[in-house]
Design a protein around this motif. Structure first.
Motif, mmCIF file in Angstrom:
data_model
loop_
_atom_site.group_PDB
_atom_site.id
_atom_site.type_symbol
_atom_site.label_atom_id
_atom_site.label_comp_id
_atom_site.label_asym_id
_atom_site.label_seq_id
_atom_site.Cartn_x
_atom_site.Cartn_y
_atom_site.Cartn_z
ATOM 1 N N ARG A 49 34.620 34.849 31.223
ATOM 2 C CA ARG A 49 34.854 34.685 29.785
ATOM 3 C C ARG A 49 35.510 35.938 29.198
ATOM 4 N NH1 ARG A 49 30.008 34.781 28.183
ATOM 5 N NH2 ARG A 49 30.069 36.669 26.998
ATOM 6 N N LEU A 50 35.029 37.118 29.580
ATOM 7 C CA LEU A 50 35.622 38.358 29.074
ATOM 8 C C LEU A 50 37.037 38.552 29.594
ATOM 9 C CD1 LEU A 50 32.656 40.894 29.348
ATOM 10 C CD2 LEU A 50 33.542 39.789 27.287
ATOM 11 N N THR A 108 42.173 43.719 32.518
ATOM 12 C CA THR A 108 41.100 44.200 33.384
ATOM 13 C C THR A 108 41.633 45.154 34.445
ATOM 14 O OG1 THR A 108 41.329 42.326 34.887
ATOM 15 C CG2 THR A 108 39.745 42.100 33.082
ATOM 16 N N ILE A 109 40.785 46.104 34.788
ATOM 17 C CA ILE A 109 41.065 47.042 35.866
ATOM 18 C C ILE A 109 39.794 47.126 36.696
ATOM 19 C CG2 ILE A 109 41.670 49.407 36.500
ATOM 20 C CD1 ILE A 109 42.893 49.654 33.623
ATOM 21 N N GLY A 117 25.551 37.341 31.517
ATOM 22 C CA GLY A 117 26.999 37.461 31.563
ATOM 23 C C GLY A 117 27.571 37.896 32.899
ATOM 24 N N ALA A 118 26.736 38.152 33.871
ATOM 25 C CA ALA A 118 27.216 38.577 35.192
ATOM 26 C C ALA A 118 27.419 37.334 36.054
ATOM 27 C CB ALA A 118 26.238 39.547 35.829
ATOM 28 N N VAL A 157 34.161 46.265 36.455
ATOM 29 C CA VAL A 157 35.482 46.116 35.852
ATOM 30 C C VAL A 157 35.557 46.881 34.533
ATOM 31 C CG1 VAL A 157 37.095 44.395 34.920
ATOM 32 C CG2 VAL A 157 35.687 43.826 36.901
ATOM 33 N N LEU A 158 36.718 47.486 34.289
ATOM 34 C CA LEU A 158 37.019 48.066 32.988
ATOM 35 C C LEU A 158 37.795 47.013 32.217
ATOM 36 C CD1 LEU A 158 37.233 50.478 30.994
ATOM 37 C CD2 LEU A 158 39.374 51.052 32.135
ATOM 38 N N TYR A 159 37.246 46.597 31.083
ATOM 39 C CA TYR A 159 37.909 45.630 30.211
ATOM 40 C C TYR A 159 38.553 46.400 29.065
ATOM 41 C CZ TYR A 159 34.912 42.213 32.527
ATOM 42 O OH TYR A 159 34.280 41.444 33.470
#
Length: 152
Positions: free
Chosen positions: A17-18, A24-25, A53-54, A118-120
């Protein structure tokens, strides 16, 4: 806060969802354990807890026959564990090892999983994406060394 636009960046486990609303990275993979607490549940009911959320943790949880309790943070899992309300949990390796002689002394690791962290970057903050990628590429350490303070 990220989804409400109050924070332009977020570091978290992979979440489909995010990913739809952000750049993303992938930073690194962290090791997580599916742990059985070796308890006797009343009336045969079993419970499992993992972070809300995971997505990957939710998939792992579906491999056991238990009622799921999604939590916001690991403090909630700790409270539930100490109250003997959980039969299974999905937890980072470092948390498991930190409590190996305590709350996990009678627990059994059923499986190990490497999950992406992840970096969002919000699509509203796209103008900073190249600078963030450049900063990450400038680090000379491997991902494991770079983030070892998070997962000793």
């Amino acid at each position: 806060m990220f989804e409400n636009g109050k924070s332009p960046i977020l570091v978290a486990l992979a979440n489909k969802r995010l990913m739809e609303h952000a750049h993303t990275i992938e930073l690194y993979c962290a090791e997580f354990y599916l742990v059985s607490m070796e308890t006797e549940a009343p009336l045969g009911r079993k419970t499992i807890s993992y972070l809300r959320g995971a997505d990957a943790q939710k998939e792992i949880a579906s491999t056991v026959n238990a009622t799921a309790f999604e939590v916001n943070d690991y403090r909630q899992i700790d409270v539930m564990l100490r109250a003997n309300r959980l039969d299974y949990i999905i937890i980072p390796r470092y948390k498991y090892e930190a409590e190996a002689g305590g709350v996990f002394r009678n627990a059994k690791v059923l499986s190990k999983h490497k999950l992406p962290i992840v970096l969002y970057v919000s699509k509203n903050a796209s103008q900073h994406l190249d600078r963030i990628k450049e900063a990450l590429s400038q680090t000379s350490l491997s991902g494991v060394e770079r983030y070892r303070y998070l997962f000793p």
